[in-house]
Design a protein around this motif. Structure first.
Motif, PDB file in Angstrom:
ATOM      1  N   MET A 271       4.138  -1.648 -11.572  1.00 19.81           N
ATOM      2  CA  MET A 271       3.616  -2.148 -10.294  1.00 19.81           C
ATOM      3  C   MET A 271       4.666  -2.143  -9.188  1.00 19.81           C
ATOM      4  SD  MET A 271       1.465  -5.353 -11.829  1.00 19.81           S
ATOM      5  CE  MET A 271       0.892  -6.005 -10.261  1.00 19.81           C
ATOM      6  N   SER A 272       5.927  -2.002  -9.562  1.00 17.26           N
ATOM      7  CA  SER A 272       6.985  -2.102  -8.556  1.00 17.26           C
ATOM      8  C   SER A 272       6.911  -0.971  -7.534  1.00 17.26           C
ATOM      9  CB  SER A 272       8.361  -2.126  -9.221  1.00 17.26           C
ATOM     10  OG  SER A 272       8.555  -0.914  -9.908  1.00 17.26           O
ATOM     11  N   THR A 273       6.292   0.153  -7.900  1.00 13.23           N
ATOM     12  CA  THR A 273       6.213   1.249  -6.929  1.00 13.23           C
ATOM     13  C   THR A 273       4.829   1.362  -6.283  1.00 13.23           C
ATOM     14  OG1 THR A 273       5.639   2.827  -8.667  1.00 13.23           O
ATOM     15  CG2 THR A 273       7.977   2.605  -8.124  1.00 13.23           C
ATOM     16  N   LEU A 274       3.969   0.424  -6.568  1.00 13.52           N
ATOM     17  CA  LEU A 274       2.622   0.516  -5.979  1.00 13.52           C
ATOM     18  C   LEU A 274       2.662   0.223  -4.485  1.00 13.52           C
ATOM     19  CD1 LEU A 274       0.264  -1.234  -8.556  1.00 13.52           C
ATOM     20  CD2 LEU A 274       0.108   1.123  -7.755  1.00 13.52           C
ATOM     21  N   PRO A 275       2.030   1.065  -3.674  1.00 14.59           N
ATOM     22  CA  PRO A 275       1.903   0.723  -2.251  1.00 14.59           C
ATOM     23  C   PRO A 275       1.097  -0.572  -2.109  1.00 14.59           C
ATOM     24  CG  PRO A 275       1.084   2.952  -2.709  1.00 14.59           C
ATOM     25  CD  PRO A 275       1.361   2.314  -4.021  1.00 14.59           C
ATOM     26  N   GLU A 276       1.387  -1.293  -1.030  1.00 12.10           N
ATOM     27  CA  GLU A 276       0.710  -2.571  -0.789  1.00 12.10           C
ATOM     28  C   GLU A 276      -0.820  -2.435  -0.891  1.00 12.10           C
ATOM     29  OE1 GLU A 276       2.738  -5.260   2.101  1.00 12.10           O
ATOM     30  OE2 GLU A 276       0.868  -4.949   3.197  1.00 12.10           O
ATOM     31  N   ARG A 277      -1.320  -1.350  -0.335  1.00 11.51           N
ATOM     32  CA  ARG A 277      -2.782  -1.140  -0.334  1.00 11.51           C
ATOM     33  C   ARG A 277      -3.354  -1.128  -1.758  1.00 11.51           C
ATOM     34  NH1 ARG A 277      -5.035   4.463   2.198  1.00 11.51           N
ATOM     35  NH2 ARG A 277      -6.824   4.789   0.815  1.00 11.51           N
ATOM     36  N   GLN A 278      -2.598  -0.552  -2.701  1.00 12.61           N
ATOM     37  CA  GLN A 278      -3.109  -0.482  -4.078  1.00 12.61           C
ATOM     38  C   GLN A 278      -2.947  -1.802  -4.810  1.00 12.61           C
ATOM     39  OE1 GLN A 278      -4.990   1.858  -4.589  1.00 12.61           O
ATOM     40  NE2 GLN A 278      -4.308   3.377  -3.098  1.00 12.61           N
ATOM     41  N   LEU A 279      -1.912  -2.565  -4.475  1.00 10.49           N
ATOM     42  CA  LEU A 279      -1.793  -3.918  -5.052  1.00 10.49           C
ATOM     43  C   LEU A 279      -2.993  -4.747  -4.610  1.00 10.49           C
ATOM     44  CD1 LEU A 279       1.991  -4.646  -4.404  1.00 10.49           C
ATOM     45  CD2 LEU A 279       0.916  -4.453  -6.657  1.00 10.49           C
ATOM     46  N   THR A 280      -3.295  -4.665  -3.327  1.00 14.45           N
ATOM     47  CA  THR A 280      -4.447  -5.381  -2.765  1.00 14.45           C
ATOM     48  C   THR A 280      -5.726  -4.954  -3.478  1.00 14.45           C
ATOM     49  OG1 THR A 280      -3.393  -5.535  -0.599  1.00 14.45           O
ATOM     50  CG2 THR A 280      -5.792  -5.688  -0.642  1.00 14.45           C
ATOM     51  N   ASN A 281      -5.921  -3.661  -3.570  1.00 15.75           N
ATOM     52  CA  ASN A 281      -7.134  -3.150  -4.217  1.00 15.75           C
ATOM     53  C   ASN A 281      -7.279  -3.700  -5.635  1.00 15.75           C
ATOM     54  OD1 ASN A 281      -7.956  -1.570  -2.070  1.00 15.75           O
ATOM     55  ND2 ASN A 281      -7.091   0.329  -2.864  1.00 15.75           N
TER      56      ASN A 281
END
Ligand code: NZQ
Ligand code: ZN
Length: 383
Positions: free
Chosen positions: A177-187
């Motif tokens: 998860m450390s490289t996930l863009p903010e948008r994908q964390l939100t999703n």
């Protein structure tokens, strides 16, 4: 509680450095298709860890499975599987790659036109076995039997389910998860939250275990979700990741009615307007809850009390406040909740209703009460 049969065969390897477990998890006699998406795994070290773990395996690669995986792309992989005699598929990615691989696995063994699996519910009688390295906690696809695939040519987005495509194992290392863009964390947080709601917010059948599990998952997502954007530590990521898997691995949905009307409308929004899956859910769910407040009253009151600690006021006031809190939570994890925030306006209403009708989605939800007319109200109220 309703009758149910529950099984989940996916072996979960959870935690730091678990990708190394691939070496033993896949039999060396198998010919492996390593399937992934647009290449994020090459920039964050996951690809290298996989190559290290599989250095003695016989591997062919297929890349380019796109978000909202398409029939068009996945059918290219089906050809490769057949040509190369692949007998194991390793899906490395989020829900899209995993779902794409489930379809590839079923289509490669299917006699006839594979699109019928999605469009006509043609029964899947076998599939190439699948394993998963999860890179995005969201869908639960890593340990369930479902997949959603789109046909670009016709703008259809359909789901299918089969025990044959249920992954044999899934590797969940929260560090991905450390490289996930903010948008994908939100999703991911929003999708997991709505998965719980689709199985929890129906009518009461005294499924106390399921209800308490669901409330625990909702509370965990509310507590930990907003933290993934700043004070991140391994436990925050671990709790979000495990919540997302548990939200849709069959456990909380066993023995209780299920809704899925928000998803039904959401899939049409993605197919027509290209919004991310979770973005569509955050737009529709609050208005779905309000529109269905009479049918769902008991559960809404329970949700208000146990999840948001709302215990005063009339039933209507409590429900209204609980829905507001839900929408505020989405906003707290940086999610938009209205069509207008995506520059979409009134034009969507009739287009979506026509599409729902074309797909026979005219009586959705746990009591088939979400008619076209009510979908129209929900969509119009979500502008
Ligand atoms: O293509 P790559 O390079 O992998 O990049 C992806 C993609 O662009 C990127 N990403 C993933 N892990 C990353 C990363 N970027 C950096 N670091 C990482 N560690 O994220 C983007 C989105 O990925 P995607 O797989 O599309 O997201 P998600 O997991 O939200 O999956 C959405 C799909 O799953 C379906 C949805 O409809 C949608 O098609 N669903 C599947 C379900 C199921 N099988 O049970 C249930 C759900 O309700 C949902 O419908
Ligand atoms: Zn979903």
């Amino acid at each position: 509680m309703l009758n149910f049969t529950y099984s989940n065969k996916t072996i979960i390897h959870f935690g730091d450095k678990q990708i190394a477990k691939l070496t033993k998890a896949i039999d060396k006699k198998r010919k492996v298709l390593l399937a992934y998406g647009g290449g994020s795994i090459k920039n964050n070290g996951i690809y290298q860890q996989i190559c290290d773990a599989l250095k003695e395996h016989n591997v062919v690669e297929f890349s380019g499975i796109e978000p909202n995986p398409s029939y068009e792309t996945t059918m290219k992989a089906v050809e490769l599987v057949k040509e190369q005699g692949v007998d194991f598929i390793l899906a490395v990615g989020g829900g899209s790659v995993i779902d794409g691989c489930k379809f590839i696995a079923a289509a490669a063994k299917f006699e006839g036109e594979p699109w019928d699996i999605l469009a006509k519910n043609a029964p899947v009688k076998s599939a190439v076995p699948i394993g998963v390295v999860l890179t995005l906690p969201a869908t639960g696809s890593e340990s369930n039997s479902y997949a959603v695939v789109s046909k670009l040519a016709t703008k259809d987005k359909f789901a299918f389910g089969s025990p044959y495509v249920h992954p044999e194992f899934a590797i969940l290392d929260p560090m991905v998860m450390s490289t996930l863009p903010e948008r994908q964390l939100t999703n991911g947080i929003v999708d997991a939250f709505v998965h719980v709601m689709e199985q929890y917010l129906t009518f009461n059948v005294n499924g106390k275990v399921q209800d308490r599990f669901s409330e625990g998952l909702l509370l965990t997502l509310i507590e930990e979700g907003p933290k993934v954007f700043n004070e991140v530590n391994d436990d925050v990521r671990a709790n979000v990741m495990w919540s997302a898997t548990m939200a849709l691995n069959g456990l909380i949905g066993s023995g209780v009615p299920q809704d899925w009307a928000t998803h039904g409308i959401g899939h049409e929004i993605t197919a027509l307007y290209g919004l991310d899956h979770a973005q569509t859910l955050a737009i529709i769910l609050p208005r779905m809850m309000w529109e269905m407040r009479t049918e769902k009253q008991d559960k809404l009151i329970q949700y208000a009390s146990r999840v948001w600690d709302i215990n005063e006021g009339s039933n209507e006031e409590r429900i209204k406040l609980a829905i507001e809190k839900t929408e505020q939570f989405f906003q707290a994890v940086k999610m938009k909740t209205r069509f207008s925030e995506y520059q979409l306006g009134e034009e969507v209403v009739d287009t979506l209703i026509t599409q729902l009708e074309r797909h026979g989605q005219t009586a959705m939800g746990e009591a088939q009460a979400v008619t076209l007319e009510r979908s129209k109200t929900i969509i119009a109220n979500s502008l």
